[in-house]
Design a protein around this motif. Structure first.
Motif, short mmCIF file in Angstrom:
data_model
loop_
_atom_site.label_atom_id
_atom_site.label_comp_id
_atom_site.label_asym_id
_atom_site.label_seq_id
_atom_site.Cartn_x
_atom_site.Cartn_y
_atom_site.Cartn_z
N ALA A 367 -4.58 -3.39 2.97
CA ALA A 367 -3.02 -2.66 3.90
C ALA A 367 -3.86 -1.90 4.74
CB ALA A 367 -1.97 -1.71 2.48
N GLU A 368 -4.85 -0.90 4.65
CA GLU A 368 -5.13 0.04 6.08
C GLU A 368 -6.19 -1.21 6.50
OE1 GLU A 368 -4.55 2.88 7.17
OE2 GLU A 368 -3.36 2.96 5.82
N ARG A 369 -6.46 -0.80 6.01
CA ARG A 369 -7.94 -2.60 6.79
C ARG A 369 -6.76 -3.45 7.91
NH1 ARG A 369 -11.44 -2.38 2.42
NH2 ARG A 369 -10.11 -4.46 1.29
N ILE A 370 -5.66 -3.66 7.03
CA ILE A 370 -5.08 -4.96 8.12
C ILE A 370 -4.33 -3.98 9.17
CG2 ILE A 370 -3.28 -6.36 7.29
CD1 ILE A 370 -4.13 -7.27 4.67
N VAL A 371 -3.38 -3.13 8.40
CA VAL A 371 -2.92 -2.50 9.10
C VAL A 371 -3.72 -2.13 10.97
CG1 VAL A 371 -2.07 0.09 9.51
CG2 VAL A 371 -1.23 -1.72 8.13
N VAL A 372 -5.05 -1.44 10.21
CA VAL A 372 -5.67 -0.74 11.83
C VAL A 372 -6.27 -2.15 13.02
CG1 VAL A 372 -7.78 0.12 12.35
CG2 VAL A 372 -6.98 0.50 10.56
N ARG A 373 -6.11 -3.32 12.38
CA ARG A 373 -6.53 -4.56 13.15
C ARG A 373 -5.30 -4.61 14.05
NH1 ARG A 373 -9.74 -8.33 9.60
NH2 ARG A 373 -10.07 -9.74 12.02
N LEU A 374 -3.59 -4.51 12.73
CA LEU A 374 -2.36 -4.83 13.42
C LEU A 374 -2.54 -3.85 14.90
CD1 LEU A 374 -0.55 -6.58 10.61
CD2 LEU A 374 -1.89 -7.25 12.25
N VAL A 375 -2.38 -2.94 14.65
CA VAL A 375 -2.28 -0.99 15.83
C VAL A 375 -3.13 -1.60 16.72
CG1 VAL A 375 -2.47 1.46 15.54
CG2 VAL A 375 -1.32 -0.41 13.45
N GLU A 376 -4.00 -2.21 16.40
CA GLU A 376 -5.23 -1.92 17.16
C GLU A 376 -4.61 -3.68 18.40
OE1 GLU A 376 -9.27 -2.62 16.09
OE2 GLU A 376 -9.53 -1.18 15.60
N ALA A 377 -3.93 -4.80 17.83
CA ALA A 377 -3.43 -5.60 18.37
C ALA A 377 -2.31 -5.04 18.97
CB ALA A 377 -3.47 -6.95 17.77
N GLY A 378 -1.41 -3.94 18.77
CA GLY A 378 -0.68 -3.63 19.46
C GLY A 378 0.41 -3.94 19.11
N LEU A 379 0.88 -3.82 17.82
CA LEU A 379 1.59 -3.86 16.89
C LEU A 379 2.03 -2.85 15.94
CD1 LEU A 379 0.61 -7.86 15.11
CD2 LEU A 379 3.14 -6.56 16.16
N ASP A 380 3.65 -2.62 15.52
CA ASP A 380 4.15 -1.94 14.72
C ASP A 380 3.93 -2.00 13.67
OD1 ASP A 380 5.36 0.50 14.08
OD2 ASP A 380 7.76 -0.87 14.53
N ALA A 381 3.00 -1.67 13.01
CA ALA A 381 2.29 -1.87 11.39
C ALA A 381 1.74 -0.54 11.09
CB ALA A 381 1.72 -2.76 11.28
N HIS A 382 2.23 -0.71 9.87
CA HIS A 382 1.73 0.91 9.20
C HIS A 382 1.96 0.27 7.34
CE1 HIS A 382 5.88 2.08 9.68
NE2 HIS A 382 6.38 1.96 8.76
N THR A 383 1.02 1.83 6.85
CA THR A 383 0.90 1.16 5.13
C THR A 383 2.31 1.99 4.57
OG1 THR A 383 -1.07 0.61 5.82
CG2 THR A 383 -0.66 1.32 2.98
N VAL A 384 2.28 1.32 3.48
CA VAL A 384 3.40 2.37 3.11
C VAL A 384 3.64 1.79 1.35
CG1 VAL A 384 5.54 2.17 4.95
CG2 VAL A 384 5.57 0.03 3.14
N ALA A 385 3.37 3.08 0.28
CA ALA A 385 3.71 2.39 -1.18
C ALA A 385 5.49 1.51 -1.58
CB ALA A 385 3.99 4.66 -1.48
N ALA A 386 4.31 0.84 -2.40
CA ALA A 386 5.07 -0.18 -3.06
C ALA A 386 5.94 -0.17 -4.50
CB ALA A 386 5.18 -1.42 -2.67
N SER A 387 6.47 -1.24 -4.95
CA SER A 387 6.71 -1.12 -5.94
C SER A 387 7.15 -2.69 -6.45
CB SER A 387 8.27 -0.32 -6.76
OG SER A 387 8.22 -0.21 -7.97
N ALA A 388 5.93 -3.19 -6.73
CA ALA A 388 6.24 -4.29 -7.35
C ALA A 388 6.48 -4.71 -9.17
CB ALA A 388 4.84 -5.14 -7.37
#
Length: 462
Positions: A367-388
């Motif tokens: 999730a962090e790797r995806i978020v880093v690239r999205l933030v670099e592209a100017g998107l409002d993105a962050h990693t959160v804990a979740a329950s599947a």
């Protein structure tokens, strides 16, 4: 006359008046003919991929847009190409980012690459019922049946039908007789699953008689013993896989039931063949047979992670009665299912099993790797804990720690059905909405889908 008007002209008529006729051609008459459009190289090539009917329908829609004045006649060919569907089938590939591992609305278990390859190999003509070595007819689907038998050594015999409901129908039909028409079952296990499908309705449709015992929350061994007699065909044990009853409850296990002198048929539902530490309350086929069940039924497209199928495992004499019953022919599976099932059982770990065993720390790293690239592209993105969740009517109440990519809620619709999805350039992405945010839960997303997921998000941004 339609399409004509009179205008002044320098040429006088016999009365000395200047008149002429100028014809204004109706633009609808300029719309290219269907045969000419179908000859366009792009549309002709598409016909081989999609079929003439779908291409012709796309042409018709583009022509109608021109007649309605939405586009000019010389734009019809381009519009028809844009109207072409991505595939001959309407089903759209989806990245399941809901956090529900076995999502019934999204086709339940995703198949492994090995299973997909097996389907492709079986799609043409294959040795489904043919022995290549001897050149004579052979047992249908022998590879899949052998793989299932190896996976559950406690089973004396195995069979496969088209889903778990079919397995129960076949058991109820083949094992009951006019002399033994009764199936003994606890009232607490007369379940209903999705789309108003009720187990008692299924069983009684076969002509069997249900002998209900106990109450909704409590059924004892004495209840079963009192109801079992010379008219009993079998005792049905059903795992309530999509709900839980807590508090003042009582249920009877297979070991006690197997001592009552009649066969015990256990519908374990989820397709778990052996015990799994993350879902300890979920019964497995191996455990049920070891405990004395005469016959176990299960789904192939849930925790097993394979294609839709109904698995039958147990005593050889009972399986013989089932497979020789005329109804078995109507419920048999096709070559594609047999191929996928064998590859699931004999091949590498399928996606559902991999997702169930995924390490939460690795999910956060992804999730962090995806978020880093999205933030670099100017998107409002962050990693959160979740329950599947397991889903698919399996392991109710079991929460699986996970990690999700959190995005603005407004991206939900374009990710599901944006232009890139409609053109077949990207898979649809389905997540879940929580507190005004779109969460893309990575436990239900395979690592191989991380790059396509990232590309889909960037495309959906517009």
């Amino acid at each position: 006359m339609r399409g004509e008007r009179l205008t002044a002209s320098p040429y006088p008529d016999r009365r000395g008046l200047c008149r002429s006729i100028v014809r204004d051609v109706d633009s609808r008459r300029l719309v290219p003919r269907t045969d000419l459009l179908l000859a366009d190289p792009r549309l002709a090539a598409a016909e081989g991929r999609l079929g003439r009917a779908l291409v012709k329908a796309a042409v018709g829609r583009a022509q109608q847009r021109a007649r309605d004045g939405q586009i000019s006649p010389d734009e019809v060919a381009d519009a028809a190409v844009a109207e072409l569907p991505a595939r001959a089938a309407a089903l759209t590939p989806v990245i399941n980012a809901t956090g529900v591992l076995v999502h019934t609305n999204l086709g339940r278990a995703p198949l492994s690459a090995a299973a997909v390859d097996a389907i492709a190999a079986a799609a043409g003509q294959c040795d489904l019922e043919f022995d290549l070595a001897t050149g004579i007819r052979a047992r249908r689907g022998a590879g899949a049946l052998d793989a299932l038998a190896r996976a559950v050594p406690a089973a004396e015999a195995v069979a496969v039908v088209n889903n778990n409901a079919a397995a129960l129908v076949l058991a109820a039909t083949a094992l009951t007789t006019p002399e033994t028409p009764e199936i003994v079952v606890s009232r607490g296990e007369l379940i209903e699953i999705g789309d108003r499908f009720r187990l008692p309705d299924l069983l009684t449709s076969t002509g069997a008689t249900l002998r209900e015992v106990g109450t909704t929350n409590r059924t004892t061994a004495a209840d079963y013993a009192e109801a079992t007699g010379p008219r009993t065909a079998f005792i049905l044990k059903v795992h309530p896989s999509n709900f839980r009853i807590e508090g003042f409850t009582a249920a009877v296990g297979v070991p006690e039931l197997s001592g009552l002198g009649v066969p015990v048929v256990f519908d374990i539902g989820s397709g778990l063949l052996a015990p799994h530490p993350l879902v300890p309350a979920e019964p497995s086929a191996a455990t049920a047979l070891r405990d004395g069940a005469a016959l176990v039924t299960a789904s192939g497209d849930k925790l097993l992670g394979g294609p839709q199928a109904g698995l039958l495992l147990g005593r050889a004499d009972l399986l013989r009665r089932l497979t020789r019953h005329p109804l078995a022919r109507a419920l048999r599976v096709d070559k594609l299912t047999l191929a996928a099932l064998e590859a699931t059982l004999a091949g590498p770990v399928p996606p559902v099993a991999a997702a169930l065993a995924a390490d939460p720390a690795s999910l956060f790293n992804r999730a962090e790797r995806i978020v880093v690239r999205l933030v670099e592209a100017g998107l409002d993105a962050h990693t959160v804990a979740a329950s599947a969740a397991v889903g698919g009517g399996g392991a109710p109440g079991v929460e699986l720690p996970s990690a999700a990519v959190s995005l603005p809620e407004l991206l939900a619709v374009p990710l599901r059905c944006g232009a890139h999805v409609l053109r077949g350039e990207r898979p649809a992405v389905v997540g879940r909405l929580e507190a005004g945010r779109l969460l893309l839960d990575l436990r239900s997303v395979s690592p191989e889908q991380d790059e396509p997921l990232l590309a889909a998000i960037l495309s959906a941004r517009g």
